[in-house]
Design a protein around this motif. Structure first.
Motif, PDB file in Angstrom:
ATOM      1  N   LEU A 223       0.827  -1.207   0.000  1.00 22.80           N
ATOM      2  CA  LEU A 223       0.000   0.000   0.000  1.00 22.80           C
ATOM      3  C   LEU A 223       0.863   1.259   0.000  1.00 22.80           C
ATOM      4  CD1 LEU A 223      -2.695   1.503   0.254  1.00 22.80           C
ATOM      5  CD2 LEU A 223      -2.561   1.157   2.733  1.00 22.80           C
ATOM      6  N   ILE A 224       1.909   1.254   0.820  1.00 18.28           N
ATOM      7  CA  ILE A 224       2.774   2.432   0.925  1.00 18.28           C
ATOM      8  C   ILE A 224       3.475   2.717  -0.397  1.00 18.28           C
ATOM      9  CG2 ILE A 224       4.928   3.259   1.973  1.00 18.28           C
ATOM     10  CD1 ILE A 224       3.969   2.060   4.604  1.00 18.28           C
ATOM     11  N   LEU A 225       4.009   1.686  -1.057  1.00 21.35           N
ATOM     12  CA  LEU A 225       4.680   1.897  -2.339  1.00 21.35           C
ATOM     13  C   LEU A 225       3.694   2.346  -3.417  1.00 21.35           C
ATOM     14  CD1 LEU A 225       7.290  -1.016  -2.545  1.00 21.35           C
ATOM     15  CD2 LEU A 225       7.600   1.326  -1.756  1.00 21.35           C
ATOM     16  N   PHE A 226       2.502   1.762  -3.415  1.00 22.04           N
ATOM     17  CA  PHE A 226       1.476   2.172  -4.373  1.00 22.04           C
ATOM     18  C   PHE A 226       1.154   3.651  -4.211  1.00 22.04           C
ATOM     19  CE2 PHE A 226       0.473  -1.919  -6.122  1.00 22.04           C
ATOM     20  CZ  PHE A 226      -0.312  -1.650  -7.238  1.00 22.04           C
ATOM     21  N   GLU A 227       1.006   4.085  -2.970  1.00 17.95           N
ATOM     22  CA  GLU A 227       0.629   5.474  -2.709  1.00 17.95           C
ATOM     23  C   GLU A 227       1.779   6.433  -3.022  1.00 17.95           C
ATOM     24  OE1 GLU A 227      -2.281   6.666  -1.863  1.00 17.95           O
ATOM     25  OE2 GLU A 227      -3.304   4.740  -1.623  1.00 17.95           O
ATOM     26  N   LEU A 246      -2.384   5.837   7.382  1.00 21.05           N
ATOM     27  CA  LEU A 246      -2.092   4.637   8.176  1.00 21.05           C
ATOM     28  C   LEU A 246      -1.891   4.935   9.659  1.00 21.05           C
ATOM     29  CD1 LEU A 246       0.395   2.827   5.739  1.00 21.05           C
ATOM     30  CD2 LEU A 246      -2.042   2.392   6.065  1.00 21.05           C
ATOM     31  N   LYS A 247      -2.035   6.215  10.021  1.00 20.94           N
ATOM     32  CA  LYS A 247      -1.854   6.646  11.411  1.00 20.94           C
ATOM     33  C   LYS A 247      -0.445   6.323  11.912  1.00 20.94           C
ATOM     34  CE  LYS A 247      -6.764   6.223  12.561  1.00 20.94           C
ATOM     35  NZ  LYS A 247      -7.784   5.617  13.461  1.00 20.94           N
ATOM     36  N   LEU A 248       0.539   6.656  11.059  1.00 24.23           N
ATOM     37  CA  LEU A 248       1.944   6.471  11.395  1.00 24.23           C
ATOM     38  C   LEU A 248       2.687   7.775  11.134  1.00 24.23           C
ATOM     39  CD1 LEU A 248       2.597   2.992   9.710  1.00 24.23           C
ATOM     40  CD2 LEU A 248       2.325   3.423  12.160  1.00 24.23           C
ATOM     41  N   SER A 249       3.858   7.927  11.741  1.00 25.61           N
ATOM     42  CA  SER A 249       4.650   9.131  11.523  1.00 25.61           C
ATOM     43  C   SER A 249       5.269   9.121  10.130  1.00 25.61           C
ATOM     44  CB  SER A 249       5.759   9.239  12.573  1.00 25.61           C
ATOM     45  OG  SER A 249       6.721   8.213  12.384  1.00 25.61           O
ATOM     46  N   LYS A 250       5.653  10.299   9.671  1.00 23.96           N
ATOM     47  CA  LYS A 250       6.279  10.414   8.354  1.00 23.96           C
ATOM     48  C   LYS A 250       7.587   9.630   8.304  1.00 23.96           C
ATOM     49  CE  LYS A 250       8.108  14.396   7.222  1.00 23.96           C
ATOM     50  NZ  LYS A 250       8.231  15.815   6.800  1.00 23.96           N
ATOM     51  N   GLU A 251       8.352   9.671   9.388  1.00 22.06           N
ATOM     52  CA  GLU A 251       9.620   8.954   9.438  1.00 22.06           C
ATOM     53  C   GLU A 251       9.404   7.451   9.404  1.00 22.06           C
ATOM     54  OE1 GLU A 251      13.465   8.090   9.260  1.00 22.06           O
ATOM     55  OE2 GLU A 251      12.570  10.083   9.041  1.00 22.06           O
TER      56      GLU A 251
END
Length: 274
Positions: A223-227, A246-251
């Motif tokens: 999902l992250i790579l797709f986005e 995803l409710k996660l930090s940018k880092e």
């Protein structure tokens, strides 16, 4: 102030100065005023302690502090001793005690490396670096303060892993800016009979690693790579936007991106050359 008292104070000052800097032999100790008392040798003699095997468990906290005090006392005598033979004795005692504490607390390294999830694929390198950090923590730990050694050392290890992760990410993220960097004009896929594959076909093969049947990447990594890279006609999405999704930090999104691309790189490029 008498001459003798002034000389003693000057000697103590020099010893304290030594305690803040390692010697050429690598000895670094923390000075404690109890070293100059009549009971010091009885309290801190390096050979006057029971030896146990802690390879299967952690060294008890009180025991770690006791050995650490003896280690610093040996370092104190190393700098204060003029006789060469005695100086060598205290030097050996210092390193024997330091190594004993290291072996008794080495499991902290494995605990820290396993806890640092973003870098598990670099566990061997991390363990080597963390062994050095643990030795430094042993030398810098003050056993006379009300601090647990395990807490102090584990914090040092986690901070070191954080710095290592940041450095490695900074060095390699240049290679991870685009999925296009996974391919070269003359790249040969495994099993392709060494026939050059076009860029279009390369990306087509890449999409197979994002299918539900492929478990090289987990669903979050896909999902992250797709986005981030606008795959499947999706618009490009920033790290911050994916983090909110995803409710996660940018880092943390950056770290997962790096890990996912490393997985693809190992599959697509056997020699790991980009």
């Amino acid at each position: 102030m008498g001459l003798l008292q002034g000389s003693v104070l000057m000697a103590i000052k020099l010893i304290k100065d030594h305690s803040s800097q390692p010697s050429e032999s690598g000895i670094k100790f923390i000075y404690n005023k109890s070293f100059n008392t009549s009971k010091a040798l009885m309290l801190y003699h390096p050979s006057d302690f029971p030896s146990f095997d802690f390879s299967g468990s952690y060294m008890p906290e009180d025991y770690t502090k006791d050995i650490s005090r003896r280690m610093h006392y040996a370092g104190f005598h190393f700098f204060n001793e003029l006789n060469v033979c005695r100086k060598n004795y205290w030097e050996k005692a210092y390193f024997d005690l330091r190594n004993f504490v290291f072996e008794g607390n080495r499991k902290l390294v494995f605990k820290a490396v396993n806890k640092w999830a973003p870098m598990r694929f670099m566990a061997d390198d991390n363990s080597s670096n963390c062994n050095i950090v643990l030795i430094q923590a042993i030398a810098a730990f003050n056993p006379w303060k009300g601090i647990r050694f395990s807490t102090y050392a584990f914090t040092c290890l986690m901070r070191a892993l954080s710095r290592i992760n940041y450095k490695n990410t900074a060095e390699k993220m240049v290679q991870c800016e685009s999925l296009d960097h996974l391919f070269g004009n003359n790249f040969d896929f495994p099993g392709s009979s060494s026939v050059p594959v076009s860029h279009t076909n390369s990306l087509a093969v890449l999409y197979t690693y994002f299918s539900k049947d492929c478990d090289i990447l987990d669903e979050r990594e896909k999902l992250i790579l797709f986005e981030l890279f606008g795959l499947g006609d999706k618009p490009l999405t920033s790290l911050e936007e994916v983090g909110k999704l995803l409710k996660l930090s940018k880092e943390r999104i950056r770290q997962i991106q790096f890990i996912a691309l490393e997985k693809l790189r190992k599959v697509l490029i056997p020699n790991n050359v980009v």
